[in-house]
Design an enzyme around this catalytic site. Sequence first.
Site, PDB file in Angstrom:
ATOM      1  N   ARG A  37      -2.033  -6.048  12.646  1.00  0.00           N
ATOM      2  CA  ARG A  37      -2.693  -5.548  13.847  1.00  0.00           C
ATOM      3  C   ARG A  37      -3.076  -6.682  14.794  1.00  0.00           C
ATOM      4  O   ARG A  37      -3.305  -6.445  15.977  1.00  0.00           O
ATOM      5  CB  ARG A  37      -3.923  -4.722  13.467  1.00  0.00           C
ATOM      6  CG  ARG A  37      -3.528  -3.433  12.758  1.00  0.00           C
ATOM      7  CD  ARG A  37      -4.703  -2.671  12.216  1.00  0.00           C
ATOM      8  NE  ARG A  37      -4.261  -1.448  11.541  1.00  0.00           N
ATOM      9  CZ  ARG A  37      -5.060  -0.640  10.858  1.00  0.00           C
ATOM     10  NH1 ARG A  37      -6.353  -0.929  10.754  1.00  0.00           N
ATOM     11  NH2 ARG A  37      -4.585   0.442  10.275  1.00  0.00           N
ATOM     12  N   GLU A  65      -9.129  -2.069  12.848  1.00  0.00           N
ATOM     13  CA  GLU A  65      -9.677  -3.074  11.948  1.00  0.00           C
ATOM     14  C   GLU A  65      -8.643  -4.138  11.587  1.00  0.00           C
ATOM     15  O   GLU A  65      -7.518  -3.825  11.213  1.00  0.00           O
ATOM     16  CB  GLU A  65     -10.181  -2.383  10.674  1.00  0.00           C
ATOM     17  CG  GLU A  65     -10.654  -3.319   9.597  1.00  0.00           C
ATOM     18  CD  GLU A  65      -9.786  -3.258   8.361  1.00  0.00           C
ATOM     19  OE1 GLU A  65      -9.460  -4.338   7.836  1.00  0.00           O
ATOM     20  OE2 GLU A  65      -9.410  -2.156   7.935  1.00  0.00           O
ATOM     21  N   ARG A 108       0.367   0.820  11.047  1.00  0.00           N
ATOM     22  CA  ARG A 108       0.285   1.222   9.648  1.00  0.00           C
ATOM     23  C   ARG A 108       1.612   0.918   8.971  1.00  0.00           C
ATOM     24  O   ARG A 108       2.672   1.096   9.570  1.00  0.00           O
ATOM     25  CB  ARG A 108      -0.012   2.720   9.518  1.00  0.00           C
ATOM     26  CG  ARG A 108      -1.444   3.103   9.781  1.00  0.00           C
ATOM     27  CD  ARG A 108      -1.667   4.576   9.514  1.00  0.00           C
ATOM     28  NE  ARG A 108      -3.043   4.959   9.743  1.00  0.00           N
ATOM     29  CZ  ARG A 108      -3.999   4.916   8.833  1.00  0.00           C
ATOM     30  NH1 ARG A 108      -3.713   4.497   7.619  1.00  0.00           N
ATOM     31  NH2 ARG A 108      -5.234   5.282   9.113  1.00  0.00           N
ATOM     32  N   ARG A 121       0.832  -1.204   0.000  1.00  0.00           N
ATOM     33  CA  ARG A 121       0.000   0.000   0.000  1.00  0.00           C
ATOM     34  C   ARG A 121       0.863   1.249   0.000  1.00  0.00           C
ATOM     35  O   ARG A 121       1.804   1.359   0.797  1.00  0.00           O
ATOM     36  CB  ARG A 121      -0.903   0.028   1.239  1.00  0.00           C
ATOM     37  CG  ARG A 121      -1.781  -1.199   1.430  1.00  0.00           C
ATOM     38  CD  ARG A 121      -3.024  -1.153   0.588  1.00  0.00           C
ATOM     39  NE  ARG A 121      -3.827  -2.366   0.727  1.00  0.00           N
ATOM     40  CZ  ARG A 121      -4.775  -2.538   1.638  1.00  0.00           C
ATOM     41  NH1 ARG A 121      -5.043  -1.565   2.502  1.00  0.00           N
ATOM     42  NH2 ARG A 121      -5.464  -3.660   1.677  1.00  0.00           N
ATOM     43  N   SER A 145     -12.155  -6.691   7.033  1.00  0.00           N
ATOM     44  CA  SER A 145     -13.334  -6.093   6.422  1.00  0.00           C
ATOM     45  C   SER A 145     -14.012  -7.167   5.597  1.00  0.00           C
ATOM     46  O   SER A 145     -13.373  -7.768   4.724  1.00  0.00           O
ATOM     47  CB  SER A 145     -12.960  -4.908   5.524  1.00  0.00           C
ATOM     48  OG  SER A 145     -12.673  -3.757   6.287  1.00  0.00           O
TER      49      SER A 145
END
Length: 428
Positions: free
Chosen positions: A393, A352, A280, A265, A355
């Site tokens: 995470r 999160e 992140r 990303r 998803s």
Amino acid sequence: MVDIKLIRDNPDYVKAAIKKREMDLDSVVDEILAVDKERREATGAVESKKAEQNAVSKEIPKIKKAGGDASEVLAKMKKLSEEIKEADAKLSEINDKQQELMLCLPNLPDEDVQAGGKEQNIPDHYFKEKPVFDFEPKNHVDLCESLGMIDYQRGAKIAGNGAWIYRGWGARMEWAILNFFINEHLADGYELILPPHMLNYECGYVAGQFPKFGDEVYWIQNPTSTDKKFMLPTAETALVNLHRDEILTADELPKKYIAYTPCYRREAGSYRSEERGMIRGHQFNKVEMVQYTKPEDSDAAFKELVGKAERLVQELGLHYRLSRLAAGDCSFSMARTYDIEVWIPSMGIYKEVSSASNARSYQARRGNVKFRDENKKLQFVHTLNASGLATSRVLPAIVEQYQNADGSVTVPEVLRKYMGVDVIKPQD
């Protein structure tokens, strides 16, 4: 891609649905309708001329057979051919314009999805209580460094900010988590896929990331050719393209896939103190689930994917919440999304780790993925995806929620068979 028939039949519904995302695209919808009308008129004109051309062409052999002069008919044929060529070119331009406009439209949120942005997300339920410590708890960065699990400094040295190195027990825990996830999915009948990490443009287009979000991925240009690819931001981008331009049979559905990949990303970490470490990053590991289903089965498939992702977090023994995302917080391609968010004690917030989303027929329309139903009628499949799970995470949540007063970390029971230890202790 939104169904053009739905836009024609109920443009007000389409406009209202898009507004639930806090987007106003009324003018785009109106322009799509205008261009669509022009396209249908142009298509009719072209077909009329081609029918005339076919009729005229049948006269030529008759005239010649009768010994007549066909020069006038041939001249008419030539003129029709030129007119058809010009009309086809115009129609192609109109089609391109309509396609460009259609790509501006996001997926329409399901009717029961809350309107608004992320502030309108609704927590559905919680699992376990927040961990309570009778000592001063540490954050995952300090814990991982003291336990020799993560090397942040050398990660940044060799790859820059937003990078880290798993080492020792950290590497073994990361691998244990991935093994646990994959084995659970295999037991549920999912097929394991290891896809390429460099994908062609069509993959991003079908997934709904391109052209709108083309600047959010890492692009790779071959210096010796015009070949240009991008690094997958999630395995979903590859998996929803497996059956691009294919017609499946009803008996083949549902198709259930999982894939393990790193995810790349461009989004940079905010570098705020509460988001340092692994929260992140530009690269992280994830196991992704994707299903192709019949339209009537996609709601049940969505429930299955949510349940599977939740079960993984539950078996790890982590406190989390399930949130139903509002329309404006769902990604561009998705009609509905539920997030599973783990509790990070040092940050005092939920983050999160999965998803689960239903794209309905939006991606299948872009990828031209259909199936032939029991009545031999072609329909677009529905595509769904869910993280199962992202580890960057999960590991911090484990370390923080399972920490002990002496600085050690208890290994979740389901991971012990992979790691061979019950407790990770501070290095001497």
